[in-house]
Design an enzyme around this catalytic site. Sequence first.
Site, PDB file in Angstrom:
ATOM      1  N   CYS A   1      -5.288   2.911  -3.674  1.00  0.00           N
ATOM      2  CA  CYS A   1      -4.929   2.460  -2.343  1.00  0.00           C
ATOM      3  C   CYS A   1      -5.610   3.372  -1.332  1.00  0.00           C
ATOM      4  CB  CYS A   1      -3.408   2.539  -2.189  1.00  0.00           C
ATOM      5  SG  CYS A   1      -2.833   2.079  -0.555  1.00  0.00           S
ATOM      6  N   LEU A   2      -6.131   2.784  -0.255  1.00  0.00           N
ATOM      7  CA  LEU A   2      -6.811   3.578   0.766  1.00  0.00           C
ATOM      8  C   LEU A   2      -5.858   4.580   1.426  1.00  0.00           C
ATOM      9  CD1 LEU A   2      -8.955   0.761   2.464  1.00  0.00           C
ATOM     10  CD2 LEU A   2      -9.757   2.535   0.885  1.00  0.00           C
TER      11      LEU A   2
ATOM     12  N   HIS B   1      -0.300  -6.242  -3.907  1.00  0.00           N
ATOM     13  CA  HIS B   1      -0.454  -4.886  -3.364  1.00  0.00           C
ATOM     14  C   HIS B   1      -0.289  -4.906  -1.833  1.00  0.00           C
ATOM     15  CE1 HIS B   1      -2.437  -0.780  -3.398  1.00  0.00           C
ATOM     16  NE2 HIS B   1      -2.571  -1.137  -2.126  1.00  0.00           N
ATOM     17  N   GLU B   2      -0.958  -5.871  -1.177  1.00  0.00           N
ATOM     18  CA  GLU B   2      -0.902  -5.941   0.292  1.00  0.00           C
ATOM     19  C   GLU B   2       0.461  -6.416   0.772  1.00  0.00           C
ATOM     20  OE1 GLU B   2      -3.163  -4.340   1.682  1.00  0.00           O
ATOM     21  OE2 GLU B   2      -4.485  -4.324  -0.070  1.00  0.00           O
TER      22      GLU B   2
ATOM     23  N   GLN C   1      -1.199  -0.055   7.443  1.00  0.00           N
ATOM     24  CA  GLN C   1      -2.090   1.063   7.086  1.00  0.00           C
ATOM     25  C   GLN C   1      -2.885   1.590   8.280  1.00  0.00           C
ATOM     26  OE1 GLN C   1      -3.726  -1.131   3.458  1.00  0.00           O
ATOM     27  NE2 GLN C   1      -3.851   0.998   2.808  1.00  0.00           N
TER      28      GLN C   1
ATOM     29  N   GLY D   1      -8.839  -4.546   0.301  1.00  0.00           N
ATOM     30  CA  GLY D   1      -7.676  -5.068   1.018  1.00  0.00           C
ATOM     31  C   GLY D   1      -7.144  -4.041   1.998  1.00  0.00           C
TER      32      GLY D   1
ATOM     33  N   HIS E   1       2.696  -3.555   0.887  1.00  0.00           N
ATOM     34  CA  HIS E   1       2.495  -2.730   2.085  1.00  0.00           C
ATOM     35  C   HIS E   1       3.357  -3.246   3.238  1.00  0.00           C
ATOM     36  CE1 HIS E   1      -0.520   0.298   1.339  1.00  0.00           C
ATOM     37  NE2 HIS E   1      -1.363  -0.561   0.816  1.00  0.00           N
TER      38      HIS E   1
HETATM   39 NI    NI Z   1      -2.994  -0.136  -0.384  1.00  0.00          NI
END
Ligand code: NI
Length: 169
Positions: free
Chosen positions: A92-93, A134-135, A50, A45, A138
């Site tokens: 998370c990235l 999660h997204e 991000q 995701g 963000h």
């Molecule tokens: Ni994330």
Amino acid sequence: MIRPILKYGDEVLHDPAREVEQVTPEIQRLIDDMVETMYAAPGIGLAATQVGIPLRIFVVDLSIGRDPAGLITMVNPVFVERSGMQLEEEGCLSVPGFNATVARPLHAVVRGLDREGHPHEVEGRDLLARAFQHEMDHLDGTLFLDRLQGIKKQMIVRRIRKQMRANRW
Ligand code: NI
């Protein structure tokens, strides 16, 4: 085009994103870049915040590109329904190298626009429901770290700050 993924500490990640007024070719290019960036990472995701764009867009693909039907694009997403609770480890990235157990809904239905600007609704269970939450977080400027409490959060933040000071973040 693969875009650089911002990490914890970058302001855009910590601010709420704003609605997309219209799905223009420019927005579609951004979506395509987000998908490419997510697959390259690789991740399941990615939110527009991000990659430094404060707009309410996320992409999710549990298959990371293996299943052409697996890609979900959400522009201006809202929760239609959320229920249950799951406790699983996630990462998370934007917080590379760290994982933690976070409480998430077990079931979630999200409504938004697809890449063509058409409304759609997608139901998610288990990992997909977790990815949706999660997204969505963000887009509200919330990272999974913000969902942690006490010592676990302090520990991770301390280690990130240490990496920042050493210019390794
Ligand atoms: Ni994330």
